[in-house]
Design an enzyme around this catalytic site. Sequence first.
Site, short mmCIF file in Angstrom:
data_model
loop_
_atom_site.label_atom_id
_atom_site.label_comp_id
_atom_site.label_asym_id
_atom_site.label_seq_id
_atom_site.Cartn_x
_atom_site.Cartn_y
_atom_site.Cartn_z
CG HIS A 189 -0.31 -0.24 2.51
ND1 HIS A 189 0.07 -1.48 2.93
CD2 HIS A 189 0.03 0.62 3.50
CE1 HIS A 189 0.63 -1.39 4.13
NE2 HIS A 189 0.62 -0.12 4.49
CG HIS A 200 0.80 5.29 4.03
ND1 HIS A 200 -0.01 5.19 5.14
CD2 HIS A 200 1.55 4.16 4.02
CE1 HIS A 200 0.25 4.06 5.78
NE2 HIS A 200 1.20 3.42 5.13
P1 AMP Z 1 1.58 0.42 7.38
O1 AMP Z 1 1.95 0.74 8.80
O2 AMP Z 1 2.39 1.14 6.35
O3 AMP Z 1 1.54 -1.09 7.13
O4 AMP Z 1 0.10 0.98 7.17
C1 AMP Z 1 -1.05 0.26 7.47
C2 AMP Z 1 -2.15 1.27 7.60
O5 AMP Z 1 -3.39 0.59 7.49
C3 AMP Z 1 -2.16 2.01 8.94
O6 AMP Z 1 -2.01 3.40 8.73
C4 AMP Z 1 -3.54 1.65 9.53
O7 AMP Z 1 -4.13 2.73 10.22
C5 AMP Z 1 -4.32 1.27 8.28
N1 AMP Z 1 -5.45 0.39 8.50
C6 AMP Z 1 -5.49 -0.73 9.26
N2 AMP Z 1 -6.71 -1.30 9.21
C7 AMP Z 1 -7.45 -0.53 8.36
C8 AMP Z 1 -8.80 -0.59 7.89
N3 AMP Z 1 -9.65 -1.58 8.26
N4 AMP Z 1 -9.23 0.39 7.07
C9 AMP Z 1 -8.40 1.38 6.68
N5 AMP Z 1 -7.11 1.49 7.09
C10 AMP Z 1 -6.65 0.55 7.92
#
Ligand code: AMP
Length: 112
Positions: free
Chosen positions: A100, A102
């Site tokens: 993903h 950001h």
């Molecule tokens: P990372 O730390 O780069 O792996 O980012 C994962 C992101 O996913 C974090 O910023 C979380 O807040 C986000 N996240 C986790 N669960 C969900 C969800 N159900 N819907 C939207 N974002 C999420």
Amino acid sequence: MSSDCLFCKIVRREIPAKIAFEDDQVLGFYDIQPSAPVHILFVPKKHLDSVMQATVEEPVVSLLSDRAVKTAEKLGLQPTGFRLLINYGPHAGQTVHHLHLHLLGGAQLSHL
Ligand code: AMP
Ligand code: ZN
């Protein structure tokens, strides 16, 4: 697709999310714990564990950044700027193992 992957479940609409962008290859949805006024995650619909699976043969990062930039422009972030970020592995704090990108913006961000 991975049956127990959180972001695959969002792609399949098994878990709700606020959708910001969608086409046949990419889904963009708002982060559940935003770190900025605008915080959107762009994911390939096809499951890839991380940026380590993004190769020349699989140029998915450019796909994600293209969709993120277009969404940033659409949301009016272009004049003030925004940040695009990919975490990989424990030192970067990757918590969801579906690639993903950001998109962060809407306010002054702390300098990295
Ligand atoms: P990372 O730390 O780069 O792996 O980012 C994962 C992101 O996913 C974090 O910023 C979380 O807040 C986000 N996240 C986790 N669960 C969900 C969800 N159900 N819907 C939207 N974002 C999420
Ligand atoms: Zn997945």
